[in-house]
Scaffold this motif. Structure first.
Motif, PDB file in Angstrom:
ATOM      1  N   TYR A   1       0.809  -1.216   0.000  1.00 42.00           N
ATOM      2  CA  TYR A   1       0.000   0.000   0.000  1.00 42.00           C
ATOM      3  C   TYR A   1       0.855   1.285   0.000  1.00 42.00           C
ATOM      4  CZ  TYR A   1       1.039   0.323   5.031  1.00 42.00           C
ATOM      5  OH  TYR A   1       1.676   0.418   6.243  1.00 42.00           O
TER       6      TYR A   1
ATOM      7  N   SER B   1       4.116   3.852  -1.848  1.00 38.30           N
ATOM      8  CA  SER B   1       4.258   4.767  -2.976  1.00 38.30           C
ATOM      9  C   SER B   1       3.991   4.054  -4.296  1.00 38.30           C
ATOM     10  CB  SER B   1       5.669   5.355  -2.986  1.00 38.30           C
ATOM     11  OG  SER B   1       5.901   6.076  -4.182  1.00 38.30           O
ATOM     12  N   THR B   2       3.369   4.772  -5.217  1.00 38.98           N
ATOM     13  CA  THR B   2       3.115   4.202  -6.545  1.00 38.98           C
ATOM     14  C   THR B   2       4.340   4.311  -7.446  1.00 38.98           C
ATOM     15  OG1 THR B   2       2.199   6.297  -7.322  1.00 38.98           O
ATOM     16  CG2 THR B   2       0.657   4.729  -6.399  1.00 38.98           C
ATOM     17  N   TRP B   3       5.388   4.973  -6.976  1.00 40.47           N
ATOM     18  CA  TRP B   3       6.652   5.042  -7.734  1.00 40.47           C
ATOM     19  C   TRP B   3       7.543   3.925  -7.221  1.00 40.47           C
ATOM     20  CZ3 TRP B   3      11.924   7.050  -7.003  1.00 40.47           C
ATOM     21  CH2 TRP B   3      12.615   7.187  -8.228  1.00 40.47           C
ATOM     22  N   LYS B   4       7.656   2.865  -8.036  1.00 39.57           N
ATOM     23  CA  LYS B   4       8.299   1.637  -7.585  1.00 39.57           C
ATOM     24  C   LYS B   4       9.521   1.308  -8.439  1.00 39.57           C
ATOM     25  CE  LYS B   4       4.167   0.256  -8.196  1.00 39.57           C
ATOM     26  NZ  LYS B   4       2.859  -0.417  -8.350  1.00 39.57           N
TER      27      LYS B   4
ATOM     28  N   GLN C   1       3.864  -4.396 -10.474  1.00 37.79           N
ATOM     29  CA  GLN C   1       3.403  -4.569  -9.104  1.00 37.79           C
ATOM     30  C   GLN C   1       4.525  -5.086  -8.219  1.00 37.79           C
ATOM     31  OE1 GLN C   1      -0.188  -6.968  -8.925  1.00 37.79           O
ATOM     32  NE2 GLN C   1      -1.407  -5.094  -9.029  1.00 37.79           N
TER      33      GLN C   1
ATOM     34  N   GLU D   1      -2.241  -5.318  -4.631  1.00 36.74           N
ATOM     35  CA  GLU D   1      -1.635  -3.988  -4.703  1.00 36.74           C
ATOM     36  C   GLU D   1      -2.720  -2.926  -4.517  1.00 36.74           C
ATOM     37  OE1 GLU D   1       2.411  -2.494  -6.230  1.00 36.74           O
ATOM     38  OE2 GLU D   1       1.642  -4.456  -5.711  1.00 36.74           O
TER      39      GLU D   1
ATOM     40  N   ASP E   1      -3.345   0.862  -4.935  1.00 31.66           N
ATOM     41  CA  ASP E   1      -2.701   1.968  -5.646  1.00 31.66           C
ATOM     42  C   ASP E   1      -3.017   3.288  -4.968  1.00 31.66           C
ATOM     43  OD1 ASP E   1      -1.132   3.117  -7.551  1.00 31.66           O
ATOM     44  OD2 ASP E   1      -2.633   3.078  -9.141  1.00 31.66           O
ATOM     45  N   TYR E   2      -2.509   3.407  -3.726  1.00 32.68           N
ATOM     46  CA  TYR E   2      -2.724   4.630  -2.965  1.00 32.68           C
ATOM     47  C   TYR E   2      -1.394   5.314  -2.709  1.00 32.68           C
ATOM     48  CZ  TYR E   2      -7.677   4.180  -2.113  1.00 32.68           C
ATOM     49  OH  TYR E   2      -9.028   4.148  -2.277  1.00 32.68           O
TER      50      TYR E   2
END
Length: 339
Positions: free
Chosen positions: A80, A82-85, A91, A109, A111-112
């Motif tokens: 849950y 950062s969306t910058w992975k 994912q 996942e 996406d928050y």
């Protein structure tokens, strides 16, 4: 009545610490302003070869160890953060599950962004209560957004406190302690386009020009407009999310013993604590880490419990907001069921 409790929490912070003085030198803002107004004495910064999956695995392993669980005893791994992975259109939850050895778990996942902790607690609780075959869920979150900060862009000054780190928790149905109670979320999608990395998606694909113009860093589309529209609604929405979460938990704001929120500038934090009616010394403030996307409230809870600031019978409020814009709250009643 079935319940869901937190079996363990954990966190991980990278070794490098970027002090307020260094942030000041990078941004041109006086060190005293960074420390006092931004509320950041310093923040942790991941090593160049240290990614979201690495930090999430570190925190996740610590949570499993603290809970005394083997990886195969986990039924779901939920990311849950950062969306910058590590990679785009990718994912991280399956990668974390594999590296931890959670061979019996499915991966999910969420996406928050910054509102992640109370949202994840809500989703995991609801899954465990709804599905008899699920017993334990591992929540993991990580952030490496210090690498998205553009210190040359005064319009994105609010990102200067973004740091790196990870947190994790194990939730278990029928645990009998640390019960996850009610939640509430408020979303105002009119803010959805304000904060983003402009390039790299389908609207503006990556190109030599987007790289040259530094359009792969976080930016605010119209800082003045965002501030003018957000300031009047942010505090009321925080309070409303908290009030409803408390009501759904069978308590009122007056019963909240400790606040675990996201890191924000000192003046806003003080306003929020005052509006909630929570004593200042009962509210965590992460001035040594800065803001780490969805990590903050879970890290704050882990620290508060370890420090003895949260005791049996306390009601803890996990409160956060994330660009989009969503405000979210979840209440946890710490300690044994009958404490």
């Amino acid at each position: 009545m079935r319940t869901v409790g937190i079996a363990a929490t954990a966190h991980y912070l990278p070794e490098r610490w970027m002090a307020a003085r260094e942030i000041g030198l990078a941004s041109g803002i006086p060190e005293a302003v960074v420390a006092e107004k931004f509320g950041v004495r310093g923040k942790h910064v991941a090593a160049p070869d240290e990614h979201v999956s690495d930090m999430a695995v570190s925190a996740g392993q610590r949570a499993l160890d603290a809970a005394g669980l083997e990886p195969r005893e986990v039924d779901a791994v939920v990311y849950y953060g950062s969306t910058w992975k590590d990679h785009a259109v990718w994912q991280v939850a399956p990668r974390v599950a594999d590296r931890l050895g959670c061979t019996e778990a499915f991966a999910l996942e969420l996406d928050y962004v910054s509102c992640g902790t109370p949202v994840a607690l809500r989703v995991a609780r609801d899954m465990l209560l709804a599905e008899d075959e699920l017993r334990r869920v591992l929540l993991v979150a990580a952030c490496r957004e210090s690498y998205l900060v553009d210190y040359d862009d005064p319009g994105s000054r609010f990102t200067y406190n973004f740091g790196d780190g990870a947190a994790a928790a194990v939730l278990e149905r029928g645990l009998g302690r640390n019960e996850v109670l009610g939640s509430h979320m408020i979303t105002d999608g009119s803010f959805s386009r304000h904060v983003k990395v402009p390039a790299g998606g389908s609207v503006e694909p990556a190109s030599e020009q987007t790289v040259r113009e530094r359009r792969h860093l976080l930016s605010v589309e119209d800082p003045a407009d965002m501030k003018a529209r957000l300031d009047p609604v942010s505090l009321p929405n925080f309070v409303r999310a908290a009030e409803v979460a408390c009501k759904r938990s069978g308590i009122s704001l007056a019963d909240v013993s400790h606040l675990c929120g996201i890191h924000m500038k000192r003046s806003m934090h003080d306003e929020l604590v005052d509006a909630l009616g929570i004593p200042a010394d009962r509210a965590s403030y992460l001035d040594d880490t800065g803001h780490m996307s969805g990590v903050d409230p879970m890290l704050a809870l882990d620290r508060a419990v370890a420090a003895g600031d949260v005791r049996d019978g306390d009601h803890v409020l996990a409160l956060a907001a994330g660009t989009g814009y969503t405000w979210a709250a979840t209440v946890v009643r710490w300690g044994e069921e009958n404490a």
